[in-house]
Design an enzyme around this catalytic site. Sequence first.
Site, PDB file in Angstrom:
ATOM      1  N   HIS A   1       0.846  -1.202   0.000  1.00 20.13           N
ATOM      2  CA  HIS A   1       0.000   0.000   0.000  1.00 20.13           C
ATOM      3  C   HIS A   1       0.876   1.244   0.000  1.00 20.13           C
ATOM      4  O   HIS A   1       2.092   1.164   0.218  1.00 20.13           O
ATOM      5  CB  HIS A   1      -0.921   0.026   1.228  1.00 20.13           C
ATOM      6  CG  HIS A   1      -0.179   0.141   2.529  1.00 20.13           C
ATOM      7  ND1 HIS A   1       0.547  -0.895   3.074  1.00 20.13           N
ATOM      8  CD2 HIS A   1      -0.032   1.188   3.385  1.00 20.13           C
ATOM      9  CE1 HIS A   1       1.101  -0.502   4.209  1.00 20.13           C
ATOM     10  NE2 HIS A   1       0.771   0.766   4.419  1.00 20.13           N
TER      11      HIS A   1
ATOM     12  N   ASP B   1       0.548   5.164   1.899  1.00 19.43           N
ATOM     13  CA  ASP B   1      -0.256   5.628   3.034  1.00 19.43           C
ATOM     14  C   ASP B   1      -1.293   6.693   2.676  1.00 19.43           C
ATOM     15  O   ASP B   1      -1.009   7.646   1.954  1.00 19.43           O
ATOM     16  CB  ASP B   1       0.664   6.159   4.139  1.00 19.43           C
ATOM     17  CG  ASP B   1       1.340   5.001   4.887  1.00 19.43           C
ATOM     18  OD1 ASP B   1       0.747   3.902   4.943  1.00 19.43           O
ATOM     19  OD2 ASP B   1       2.459   5.191   5.393  1.00 19.43           O
TER      20      ASP B   1
ATOM     21  N   HIS C   1       4.707   0.203   0.046  1.00 25.12           N
ATOM     22  CA  HIS C   1       5.456  -0.471   1.104  1.00 25.12           C
ATOM     23  C   HIS C   1       4.570  -1.507   1.777  1.00 25.12           C
ATOM     24  O   HIS C   1       3.346  -1.478   1.632  1.00 25.12           O
ATOM     25  CB  HIS C   1       5.999   0.531   2.131  1.00 25.12           C
ATOM     26  CG  HIS C   1       4.934   1.256   2.906  1.00 25.12           C
ATOM     27  ND1 HIS C   1       4.276   2.350   2.411  1.00 25.12           N
ATOM     28  CD2 HIS C   1       4.408   1.039   4.137  1.00 25.12           C
ATOM     29  CE1 HIS C   1       3.401   2.793   3.299  1.00 25.12           C
ATOM     30  NE2 HIS C   1       3.450   2.003   4.354  1.00 25.12           N
TER      31      HIS C   1
ATOM     32  N   ARG D   1       5.282   6.508  14.679  1.00 22.21           N
ATOM     33  CA  ARG D   1       4.995   6.853  13.273  1.00 22.21           C
ATOM     34  C   ARG D   1       4.461   8.273  13.160  1.00 22.21           C
ATOM     35  O   ARG D   1       3.594   8.680  13.931  1.00 22.21           O
ATOM     36  CB  ARG D   1       3.964   5.906  12.676  1.00 22.21           C
ATOM     37  CG  ARG D   1       3.568   6.323  11.269  1.00 22.21           C
ATOM     38  CD  ARG D   1       2.845   5.242  10.526  1.00 22.21           C
ATOM     39  NE  ARG D   1       1.444   5.205  10.883  1.00 22.21           N
ATOM     40  CZ  ARG D   1       0.518   4.605  10.151  1.00 22.21           C
ATOM     41  NH1 ARG D   1       0.855   3.970   9.036  1.00 22.21           N
ATOM     42  NH2 ARG D   1      -0.731   4.608  10.528  1.00 22.21           N
TER      43      ARG D   1
HETATM   44  C1  SIN Z   1       3.085   1.136   7.743  1.00 20.27           C
HETATM   45  O1  SIN Z   1       2.536   0.589   6.804  1.00 20.27           O
HETATM   46  O2  SIN Z   1       2.974   2.358   7.908  1.00 20.27           O
HETATM   47  C2  SIN Z   1       3.917   0.334   8.711  1.00 20.27           C
HETATM   48  C3  SIN Z   1       5.054  -0.372   8.095  1.00 20.27           C
HETATM   49  C4  SIN Z   1       5.795  -1.240   9.068  1.00 20.27           C
HETATM   50  O3  SIN Z   1       5.381  -1.399  10.229  1.00 20.27           O
HETATM   51  O4  SIN Z   1       6.808  -1.828   8.690  1.00 20.27           O
END
Ligand code: SIN
Length: 277
Positions: free
Chosen positions: A101, A103, A252, A268
């Site tokens: 995906h 974000d 990612h 995050r």
């Molecule tokens: C995410 O998709 O923002 C998290 C990625 C991760 O935890 O590696």
Amino acid sequence: MEIRPMTDHTGAEVVGIDLARPVAAEAAEALNRAFVKHGVLAIRGQQLTPDQMLDAVQVFGPVFQQHNTRFALPDCPEIHYISNQDRFPDGTRYIPGEGWHTDHSNDVRPPKATVLHAVTLPDRGGDTQFANMAAAYEALAPAMRQRVAGRLAIQVYQSSHSTRKLMGLSEANKERVPTAVLHPLVRTHPDSGRKSLYINPIRIEGIVGMDHREALPLLDELLDHATAERFQYRHEWRPGDLAIWDNRFLLHKANGDYDMEQTRYLYRVMLQGDVPR
Ligand code: SIN
């Protein structure tokens, strides 16, 4: 400060900078240039509190308000957490970010970047994979480029076609998060001028003016192509890593491939982006 590419298309590690201290203008410029060029920067050896992280990331731009505030840290709500210790209401474990995906592409102005800072990591596994949608676009056959040119995707919080389930939004968050937005399937990076695919299997509900029978196989084909190993960089987390990536041309995904008795916990934050064009 030293910036070392990790592959010839995506990812670089940065050593020799402490983001807990003010970042000089020259270093900030170098970091921003490297971010646009490499898409992922893994800045090694950081030890940041949430407030310090919030200050540090603004070297790359202003902060974006994330959609699901249930993950906000109470004392620093612009910073959310990623943890493998949360559960869905039915008791099953929630691994955030599993499945390819980009974000918050269901936002009118999706975040240009996401930043994670490793707080607690499992002994092994839990890597984050990245796929470069600009390199993938450049490698498309001319007929496919024509097929996707000018197309708009319908982006929603949770696509009914998604195999990955997201944590639900509270009523207050539902009012704040757009119901559906249209974004181009091919976008141009505002800083590099590079064109890339802009796909997201979790959020894309369909393609405007295209029947699902044509749109869904097309989206699957684009995803298969974009996530081929040759377009990937796989980030193996080290304690103290602060990784920032460019959501405008990267997909990612997280990997829930480690011992779930161990905690994987990261801070995050996201940074404001533009309307994709
Ligand atoms: C995410 O998709 O923002 C998290 C990625 C991760 O935890 O590696």
